[in-house]
Design an enzyme around this catalytic site. Structure first.
Site, short mmCIF file in Angstrom:
data_model
loop_
_atom_site.label_atom_id
_atom_site.label_comp_id
_atom_site.label_asym_id
_atom_site.label_seq_id
_atom_site.Cartn_x
_atom_site.Cartn_y
_atom_site.Cartn_z
N GLY A 199 0.79 -1.23 0.00
CA GLY A 199 0.00 0.00 0.00
C GLY A 199 0.82 1.28 0.00
O GLY A 199 0.54 2.21 -0.75
N HIS A 200 1.89 1.29 0.81
CA HIS A 200 2.56 2.57 1.02
C HIS A 200 3.41 3.03 -0.17
O HIS A 200 3.97 4.11 -0.14
CB HIS A 200 3.36 2.57 2.33
CG HIS A 200 4.65 1.79 2.32
ND1 HIS A 200 5.88 2.41 2.26
CD2 HIS A 200 4.89 0.46 2.38
CE1 HIS A 200 6.83 1.48 2.31
NE2 HIS A 200 6.25 0.30 2.38
N CYS A 324 16.30 0.37 2.70
CA CYS A 324 16.70 -0.63 3.68
C CYS A 324 18.21 -0.68 3.87
O CYS A 324 18.68 -1.14 4.90
CB CYS A 324 16.22 -2.01 3.23
SG CYS A 324 14.50 -2.00 2.83
N1 PLP Z 1 9.74 -5.23 -2.67
C1 PLP Z 1 10.20 -4.11 -3.22
C2 PLP Z 1 10.62 -4.10 -4.65
C3 PLP Z 1 10.26 -2.93 -2.46
O1 PLP Z 1 10.72 -1.81 -3.01
C4 PLP Z 1 9.83 -2.98 -1.11
C5 PLP Z 1 9.94 -1.77 -0.25
O2 PLP Z 1 10.82 -0.95 -0.41
C6 PLP Z 1 9.34 -4.18 -0.59
C7 PLP Z 1 9.31 -5.29 -1.40
C8 PLP Z 1 8.85 -4.28 0.82
O3 PLP Z 1 7.58 -3.72 0.95
P1 PLP Z 1 7.01 -3.34 2.41
O4 PLP Z 1 7.76 -2.14 2.86
O5 PLP Z 1 5.56 -3.08 2.20
O6 PLP Z 1 7.25 -4.53 3.26
#
Ligand code: PLP
Length: 387
Positions: A199-200, A324
């Site tokens: 969602g975000h 991350c």
């Molecule tokens: N997959 C990708 C390609 C992303 O860019 C991200 C978040 O940066 C995620 C997965 C993880 O999503 P969430 O933050 O909703 O766990």
């Protein structure tokens, strides 16, 4: 200080319409959708509507949508389910440039006996399809490759990979967290088995996501407990956020053309402006097959973190590597997989725009950035050594 927010691949602003749609469920409509009484039960109708809206954006059926807590949970659920339900197959094929939500799950599965192969990419971040063909075989349970890369915006040949997977009897999952709402999708074409979204990344709140599971594909739940989500994802529904995601999906469907015209125009203006004004810069990734909102640019011989700190003084938000990995000085695994030289990988900045950005903001960045780069290069031993 005004914020100029060019970090939309990290997270996005909640759209005002989304906020408005959510608020009744944080105030007066607080019933549990599983309750027998009318007060709770009426909430379920809004979850159903959210599911319909999201299904419409994806070209899917409502029964194929499972609401989750985030993109990471959706990724975990897809990978683990595919391996659990594919009897006699024990191989997972991913790409080297996946998000940690895939790569670290793959590592965990590997520690527990799954055979994992990682498809390399070329200097532009494009998958080595020759290697993919060698890796995907009759032992493969699942191929998981992201629709679009969060750092470079590269769009991967997901359909070709899915067809390759299916030709060997394997399932296909795509992490489409960055692509949903930016790239038109039609799940009714039937070539995707699992798709993750969050969602975000599309103007809904944090803490809600979804997993598409194609009808007919066996699914083993990741979160086990009550009977919510048709027993496929236990836990009392995050009603307000699910409703918000539904509204965000509706807005995304309305806005997808704008994303590919207005947002990409702003991105191109920013990118071209930087290329014109600053020497020794390079755009990382495949500029032909790319999300409309993303550019990843290396400012050679200086540290990305130093650039971010100086941009921050003007309220300009961008990112080096993925959100991350920010905080570590290791260059991003994506840029390393692309074989970027050390001096370029360290100086990489990702600008990711949204429909809420303006031409004035782009021009503000174009005014502030060149002197920042010049200043940092003046004190860079690598730059001075070279010149
Ligand atoms: N997959 C990708 C390609 C992303 O860019 C991200 C978040 O940066 C995620 C997965 C993880 O999503 P969430 O933050 O909703 O766990």
């Amino acid at each position: 200080m005004e914020t100029v927010y060019f970090d939309n691949n990290a997270t996005t602003a909640v759209a005002p319409e989304v906020f408005e749609a959510m608020t009744p469920f944080l105030t007066r409509l607080y019933g549990n959708p599983s309750s027998i009484h009318t007060f709770g039960g009426q909430v379920m109708a809004h979850i159903d509507q959210a599911r319909e809206r999201l299904a419409a954006l994806l070209g899917a059926q409502t029964s194929e949508i499972i609401f989750t807590s985030c993109g990471t949970e959706s990724d975990n659920a897809a990978l683990r389910s595919a391996l659990l339900t594919s009897k006699g197959r024990n191989k997972l094929v991913v790409s080297q440039v996946e998000h940690p939500a895939i790569l670290n799950v793959a590592k965990d599965l590997e520690r527990n006996g799954t055979l994992v192969e990682r498809i390399p990419v070329d200097a532009n971040g494009r998958l080595d399809m020759e290697r993919a063909r060698e890796m995907i075989d009759e032992q493969t349970a699942l191929v998981s490759v992201m629709w679009a890369n969060n750092e470079t915006g590269n769009i991967q040949p997901v359909r070709e990979l899915a067809e390759l997977a299916h030709s060997k009897g394997a399932l296909f999952h795509t992490d489409a967290v960055q692509a949903v709402g930016k790239v038109p999708m039609n799940m009714s074409e039937g070539w995707v088995d699992f798709l993750s979204l969050s969602g975000h990344k599309l103007h809904a709140p944090k803490g809600v996501g979804a997993l598409y599971v194609r009808r007919g594909v066996r699914f083993h739940p990741f979160v086990i407990g009550g009977h919510q989500e048709d027993s496929r994802r236990a836990g009392t529904e995050n009603v307000a956020s699910v409703v918000g995601l539904g509204m965000a999906a509706e807005l995304a469907a309305q806005n997808i053309d704008n994303e590919n015209t207005q947002v990409s125009k702003l991105r191109d203006r920013l990118e071209q402006g930087i290329l014109n004004a600053i020497p020794e810069v390079r755009v990382n990734g495949d500029r032909e097959h790319r999300l409309p909102n993303t550019t990843n640019i290396s400012f050679e011989f200086i540290e990305g973190e130093s650039i971010l700190n100086l941009l921050d003084q003007y309220g300009i938000c961008a990112s080096s590597g993925s959100a991350c990995t920010t905080g570590s000085l290791e260059p991003s695994h994506v840029l390393r997989a692309m074989g970027l030289p050390y001096t370029a990988a360290h100086g990489a900045i990702r600008f990711s725009l949204s429909r809420y950005n303006t031409i004035e903001e782009v021009d503000f960045v174009l005014e502030k950035l060149p002197p920042i780069i010049a200043r940092l290069r003046e004190i860079s031993p690598y730059w001075n050594q070279k010149n």
